[in-house]
Design a protein around this motif. Structure first.
Motif, PDB file in Angstrom:
ATOM      1  N   GLY A 283       0.819  -1.557   0.177  1.00  0.00           N
ATOM      2  CA  GLY A 283      -0.212  -0.391   0.258  1.00  0.00           C
ATOM      3  C   GLY A 283       0.925   1.399   0.172  1.00  0.00           C
ATOM      4  O   GLY A 283       0.266   2.323  -0.713  1.00  0.00           O
ATOM      5  N   ILE A 294      -8.508   7.808  -6.518  1.00  0.00           N
ATOM      6  CA  ILE A 294      -8.890   6.086  -6.548  1.00  0.00           C
ATOM      7  C   ILE A 294      -7.121   5.144  -6.025  1.00  0.00           C
ATOM      8  O   ILE A 294      -7.671   3.970  -5.017  1.00  0.00           O
ATOM      9  CB  ILE A 294      -9.235   5.351  -8.103  1.00  0.00           C
ATOM     10  CG1 ILE A 294     -10.389   6.215  -8.397  1.00  0.00           C
ATOM     11  CG2 ILE A 294      -9.416   3.689  -7.779  1.00  0.00           C
ATOM     12  CD1 ILE A 294     -11.061   5.704  -9.456  1.00  0.00           C
ATOM     13  N   ALA A 295      -6.156   5.579  -6.581  1.00  0.00           N
ATOM     14  CA  ALA A 295      -5.262   5.073  -5.629  1.00  0.00           C
ATOM     15  C   ALA A 295      -5.023   5.176  -4.951  1.00  0.00           C
ATOM     16  O   ALA A 295      -4.461   3.730  -3.718  1.00  0.00           O
ATOM     17  CB  ALA A 295      -3.785   5.011  -6.664  1.00  0.00           C
ATOM     18  N   ALA A 298      -7.182   2.996  -2.212  1.00  0.00           N
ATOM     19  CA  ALA A 298      -6.767   1.602  -2.379  1.00  0.00           C
ATOM     20  C   ALA A 298      -5.844   1.529  -0.925  1.00  0.00           C
ATOM     21  O   ALA A 298      -5.154   0.601  -0.274  1.00  0.00           O
ATOM     22  CB  ALA A 298      -6.731   1.032  -3.934  1.00  0.00           C
ATOM     23  N   SER A 299      -4.865   2.103  -1.168  1.00  0.00           N
ATOM     24  CA  SER A 299      -3.300   2.309  -0.455  1.00  0.00           C
ATOM     25  C   SER A 299      -3.395   2.381   1.084  1.00  0.00           C
ATOM     26  O   SER A 299      -3.059   1.391   2.360  1.00  0.00           O
ATOM     27  CB  SER A 299      -2.339   3.541  -0.789  1.00  0.00           C
ATOM     28  OG  SER A 299      -2.703   4.704  -0.885  1.00  0.00           O
ATOM     29  N   LEU A 301      -6.662   1.461   2.651  1.00  0.00           N
ATOM     30  CA  LEU A 301      -6.966   0.682   2.902  1.00  0.00           C
ATOM     31  C   LEU A 301      -6.144  -0.370   2.956  1.00  0.00           C
ATOM     32  O   LEU A 301      -6.081  -1.496   3.983  1.00  0.00           O
ATOM     33  CB  LEU A 301      -8.599   0.088   1.704  1.00  0.00           C
ATOM     34  CG  LEU A 301      -9.012   0.901   1.943  1.00  0.00           C
ATOM     35  CD1 LEU A 301     -10.745   0.682   0.736  1.00  0.00           C
ATOM     36  CD2 LEU A 301     -10.108   0.805   3.424  1.00  0.00           C
ATOM     37  N   MET A 302      -5.256  -1.111   2.351  1.00  0.00           N
ATOM     38  CA  MET A 302      -4.465  -1.851   2.316  1.00  0.00           C
ATOM     39  C   MET A 302      -3.193  -1.341   3.262  1.00  0.00           C
ATOM     40  O   MET A 302      -2.869  -2.220   4.198  1.00  0.00           O
ATOM     41  CB  MET A 302      -3.171  -1.569   1.060  1.00  0.00           C
ATOM     42  CG  MET A 302      -4.670  -2.604  -0.285  1.00  0.00           C
ATOM     43  SD  MET A 302      -3.020  -2.095  -2.112  1.00  0.00           S
ATOM     44  CE  MET A 302      -1.937  -2.784  -1.353  1.00  0.00           C
TER      45      MET A 302
END
Length: 389
Positions: A283, A294-295, A298-299, A301-302
């Motif tokens: 992430g 969006i990226a 996602a990062s 959450l990771m």
């Protein structure tokens, strides 16, 4: 059926554990959200603010880690947690009324001491009062505190509210746990013997676990100090950057609690302490390579999942390295953890100011990945402490 008194005490323990973590950890995010505004108002550089939120704040945390066992021995765990609340409140009041950089730094020293004591003693209180699941509650509250400070500070900044208001909010949250703390805690706390320290430093499991602590506890504090400015510099609005920062720590809060439940159900420490940090490292690499909304989503959450799931198991493991003296090994591990941000936060701030924020994120990602790989095989034994001479 649980008797009413027992139910009330259990509820108070949960509230106390949650609010001590929330109120003290709020100080880990309340400067990051307004870092650029503070630099302008106090007439200093962004690097100086990094020294303030890094070197000054974390030096105080380290000092508290060093003395937590002694303070708890003298006052008891419950009284020490009351001191945490008072330090957090007093430090933030000083910050709110500070006319210059030096007085603001003095306030940050007090809040750093409060957080340093809380990071060691709140998990000890929680394990004693409710086991590994309540330790997960403490971990969740710490992440929510950082998250709340980032998002509230960012929203207030976008709304044009004076930055001092945020520190008044921090002061109120700092004392919020006082009504729920018990008069005493049944936890053994003694002076830390020199022969225990020698045994700790010789044990390879301590060093492996220390790397995990730095990766899942220290790295998020470094990231939290600069995440909003990092995203704003990439072209993102401060409000959206604050919201995404909140998502990082809010998701991490929920998963710290979930990690406590998984540990209680017997999920392997190699999964929680080894695989999870590798997810966080991925992430962080994504955050360095792509700052689109969006990226970044996602990062967040990771990273949140990767640093959160190992928390409760690592905290309990740290205490059980030497069960008769739970504060001492935990204080040592957190000493390693909180020494790193003293240097890392201003270094990352300097990198950000020089336009090298992406490189800094990749370096943090590499460290977290190494810690995960080394913890794929978890500690397998308790420290054997020799008899003192």
């Amino acid at each position: 059926m649980i008797p009413p008194v027992s139910r009330e005490r259990a509820g108070n323990a949960v509230a106390a554990a949650f609010l001590v973590g929330l109120g003290s950890a709020w100080n880990g995010g309340n400067v990051g959200a307004v870092a650029r505004t503070l630099a302008e108002e106090l007439d200093v550089s962004l690097t100086a603010i990094g020294l303030l939120s890094g070197t000054v704040f974390f030096a105080a945390i380290v000092a508290a880690n060093l003395t937590a066992s002694l303070v708890a021995n003298r006052t008891g765990v419950a009284a020490a947690l009351r001191i945490v609340c008072l330090l957090s409140a007093a430090g933030n009041v000083i910050c709110a009324v500070s006319p210059d950089f030096l007085s603001f730094a003095a306030g940050r020293v007090l809040t750093g001491l409060g957080l340093g004591f809380a990071l060691v003693l709140a998990p000890v209180f929680a394990r004693n009062a409710g086991g590994v699941k309540l330790v997960g509650v403490v971990g969740a509250s710490i992440q929510l505190g950082i998250a709340g400070a980032l998002v509230v500070g960012s929203v207030l900044l976008d709304a044009g509210v004076d930055w001092r208001v945020g520190f008044v909010v921090s002061a109120v949250l700092g004392i919020s746990a006082l009504p729920f703390l018990p008069s005493r805690v049944d936890a053994e706390v003694h002076h830390k013997p020199r022969h225990l320290l020698r045994a700790e430093l010789r044990d390879p499991d301590v060093w492996r676990l220390a790397l995990l602590f730095v990766a899942v506890l220290g790295a998020p504090l470094v990231i939290g100090a600069w995440l909003v400015p990092y995203l704003v510099d990439s072209g993102m609005q401060a409000g959206l950057a604050g919201a995404l920062s909140f998502l990082l720590f809010a998701s991490s809060a929920a998963l710290r609690f979930a990690g406590g439940g998984l540990s209680k159900r017997g999920v392997s420490p190699s999964v929680l302490g080894g695989v999870a940090p590798l997810i966080a490292a991925a992430g962080l690499a994504l955050l360095a390579l792509d700052q689109s909304a969006i990226a970044v989503l996602a990062s967040m959450l990771m990273i949140g999942a990767g640093v959160a799931l190992p928390y409760a198991a690592a905290m309990v493991e740290g205490q059980w390295l030497f069960p008769a003296e739970p504060v001492a090994p935990l204080a040592l591990l957190l000493l390693f953890t909180n020494t790193v941000p003293v240097f890392a936060i201003p270094i990352v701030g300097s990198a950000l100011e020089a336009g090298n924020g992406e490189t800094a994120m990749l370096v943090i990602a590499g460290f977290v990945a190494v810690a995960g790989v080394l913890n794929l095989r978890p500690p397998t034994h308790q420290i054997q402490v020799p008899d003192p001479p």
